[in-house]
Structures are given as C-alpha cells and as structure tokens.
Enzyme design. Structure first.
Site, short mmCIF file in Angstrom:
data_model
loop_
_atom_site.label_atom_id
_atom_site.label_comp_id
_atom_site.label_asym_id
_atom_site.label_seq_id
_atom_site.Cartn_x
_atom_site.Cartn_y
_atom_site.Cartn_z
N LYS A 15 0.82 -1.19 0.04
CA LYS A 15 0.06 -0.18 -0.12
C LYS A 15 0.96 1.08 0.08
O LYS A 15 0.76 2.18 0.88
CB LYS A 15 -0.89 0.01 1.14
N ARG B 51 -6.49 -15.44 6.60
CA ARG B 51 -6.58 -16.24 7.41
C ARG B 51 -7.30 -17.38 7.19
O ARG B 51 -7.09 -18.85 7.87
CB ARG B 51 -7.09 -15.39 8.78
P1 XMP Z 1 -7.91 -12.07 5.65
O1 XMP Z 1 -7.20 -12.70 6.72
O2 XMP Z 1 -8.81 -10.83 6.30
O3 XMP Z 1 -6.69 -11.15 5.10
O4 XMP Z 1 -8.67 -12.75 4.63
C1 XMP Z 1 -6.70 -10.12 4.03
C2 XMP Z 1 -5.44 -9.86 3.54
O5 XMP Z 1 -5.72 -8.74 2.68
C3 XMP Z 1 -5.17 -7.52 3.05
N1 XMP Z 1 -6.42 -6.42 3.13
C4 XMP Z 1 -6.22 -5.55 2.15
N2 XMP Z 1 -5.34 -5.17 1.05
N3 XMP Z 1 -6.85 -3.69 0.48
C5 XMP Z 1 -5.66 -4.27 0.49
O6 XMP Z 1 -4.82 -3.84 -0.28
C6 XMP Z 1 -7.70 -3.83 1.30
O7 XMP Z 1 -8.95 -3.25 1.36
C7 XMP Z 1 -7.63 -5.04 2.45
N4 XMP Z 1 -8.25 -5.37 3.20
C8 XMP Z 1 -7.43 -6.44 3.68
C9 XMP Z 1 -4.97 -7.90 4.77
O8 XMP Z 1 -3.94 -6.85 5.27
C10 XMP Z 1 -4.54 -9.04 4.70
O9 XMP Z 1 -3.32 -9.22 4.25
#
Ligand code: XMP
Length: 255
Positions: free
Chosen positions: A88, A233
């Site tokens: 990001k 997760r």
């Molecule tokens: P989970 O465990 O929630 O992990 O399935 C999700 C992964 O994605 C990241 N994450 C995001 N990355 N924009 C992003 O670029 C988002 O809106 C966003 N939401 C979650 C999170 O940090 C984890 O690695």
C-alpha cells in the site's frame, strides 16, 4: 505479456481466482525459522488451488525481503503463481520509487499502492518503474475494513469535473484512466464492488479482500463483479490449509 494478462493466464491454468494472503500472527525472534517453514509448508500445500500469492508485512517484517520472502516469491513462481506485494505505497515520489524498485527486484509481479497520494510526485514514479520492468500496479479503491468509510467513502468535489462524488468513485475513475492493473474493493462491500465494476468494465480487474475472517461473502463479491478473491486467515491459518483452499476454490468454480 503484462501483469493483467499473466494473472488471467495463471487463473486459467490453475482454474482458480483465489489470491492467497500468506499472513500469520506475530512470532518472537527465536521462532522466525519456524515461521518461514510454516509459510513454505502452506504454500506447498495450497498452490494447486490458487492463482497468486500476496505477501504483507506479516512476513516482510520478520523474514526480510531478500533473505526470506524472496525465497517464497521464487517458489510461488516455480508453482506457476503470480506474486503481489501488499505494501500500500503511500509516500512521496522519491521514496515510492525506491520502495517499488526493491519489491520488483525481489521478484514481485505487482505491488499495491494508495491513490490518496495523487499522480505527480506520488503514483507517477511507481507506474514509471513498473512499466519499465513490465510489472503491475494495483490501486486501492475501497478498503475492506469498517473505517474505510471515513476516507474512501467520504464525499468529495472532483477537481476535474467540479461534481460531488464519493472518493472511491473518483479513485475507480483514476484506476481506469491510469490503466492500473487492478483495483482493490473489499468483499465486505458488494454494493461498492458493483458500482466500481460499472466504471471499470472489463478493463481493470477487481481484487477483493475480506472473505471469511472479515465477513465478506464469496458469492456476493463475484456476482457484484470481483475478478479475484484475496483470502488470508481462512486458508493460511486454517487447521488444514489445503482442504480450506480446495473448498473455497470449488465453491468459486464448481466442477
Ligand atoms: P484476511 O485474513 O482478512 O486477509 O482474509 C486479508 C489480507 O488482505 C489485506 N487487506 C487488504 N489489502 N486492501 C488491500 O490492499 C484492502 O482493502 C485490504 N483489506 C485487507 C490484509 O492486510 C490481509 O493481508
């Protein structure tokens, strides 16, 4: 072939639109070798059911970019997967350039950047490096967490049109104009995916995190227009990661 085309090819070959977020909880220094082994074993087990691997600070911080994570990136490539760094990027241009150069040097096929920084002395150097190396840039459009409404969801005056629009609509238009390689919209907000999908059409694929642990639903995200589902997760920290990945893949793409 550009990143977008390579993602499509990988999804076709693997018959999967799942991007694995290889995330694990904090580990003390003495457990860091075991953390690498765990990450490697999850990748070994789930690679047949995913099309890409996404790395975040969960592994970059404890393992390091070149000493630890690069080995996972190489391994993912050996499995025919694409690799995405979820950094990001959100700084001034000179710094963003170095961040992009390091992650691309470690082998990542794409990095995620934050459009809040704007083009000039913000995103511009990232896109320049990416295009020179033939790599991808994926832009945040609407994040998956609840507080996203305070930034991505606020109403703004679009500088170019003078119209009042939601911030994420302006970011979606920006992603289209800049020919970004992807746009991130949380699976937790299918109505936003739908709105963004109408703007992006087939030109910029939507990546949706937030499945499972954050409450997002696969069917709703896909029906609203998500192309790739980012799952962390629910796979990486499952009792049986391969079974979970297979189950999700089969739900997305029934035989
Ligand atoms: P989970 O465990 O929630 O992990 O399935 C999700 C992964 O994605 C990241 N994450 C995001 N990355 N924009 C992003 O670029 C988002 O809106 C966003 N939401 C979650 C999170 O940090 C984890 O690695």
């Amino acid at each position: 072939m550009n990143f977008r085309a390579k993602m499509e090819e990988s999804a076709k070959n693997k018959q999967s639109s799942i991007v694995l977020a290889l995330d694990f909880p904090f580990e003390k220094q003495e457990n860091r070798k075991a953390l690498f082994a765990k990450a490697e074993s999850v990748l070994d087990a789930v690679h047949p059911f995913i099309c890409a691997m996404k790395i975040n600070h969960h592994l970059i911080l404890p393992l390091g970019t070149f000493d630890g994570v690069q080995k996972l990136v190489d391994k993912a490539h050996d499995f025919g997967l694409m690799t995405i760094m979820d950094c990001k990027v959100n700084d001034i241009g000179a710094t963003n350039q170095v961040i992009a150069e390091y992650y691309y040097a470690a082998g990542f096929d794409a990095i995620i950047a934050n459009p809040f920084i704007g083009w000039e002395e913000g995103l511009e150097p990232i896109f320049t490096v990416a295009r020179k190396l033939g790599r991808g840039v994926i832009l945040l459009v609407y994040m998956s967490h609840k507080g996203a409404k305070e930034g991505y969801g606020q109403t703004i005056y679009d500088n170019e049109t003078g119209e009042k629009v939601p911030q994420y609509v302006s970011f979606a238009k920006k992603a289209l104009k800049l020919e970004a390689d992807g746009a991130v919209v949380g699976a937790t907000y299918p109505e936003k995916i739908s709105e963004v999908s109408k703007i992006l059409g087939e030109k910029v694929p939507i990546f949706s995190p937030g499945i499972g642990a954050q409450g997002g639903e696969i069917k709703a995200a896909l029906m609203a227009g998500s192309r790739y589902l980012i799952v962390g997760r629910a796979i990486a920290q499952a009792v049986n990661p391969a079974e979970s990945a297979k189950e999700i893949r089969n739900f997305v793409m029934p035989k």
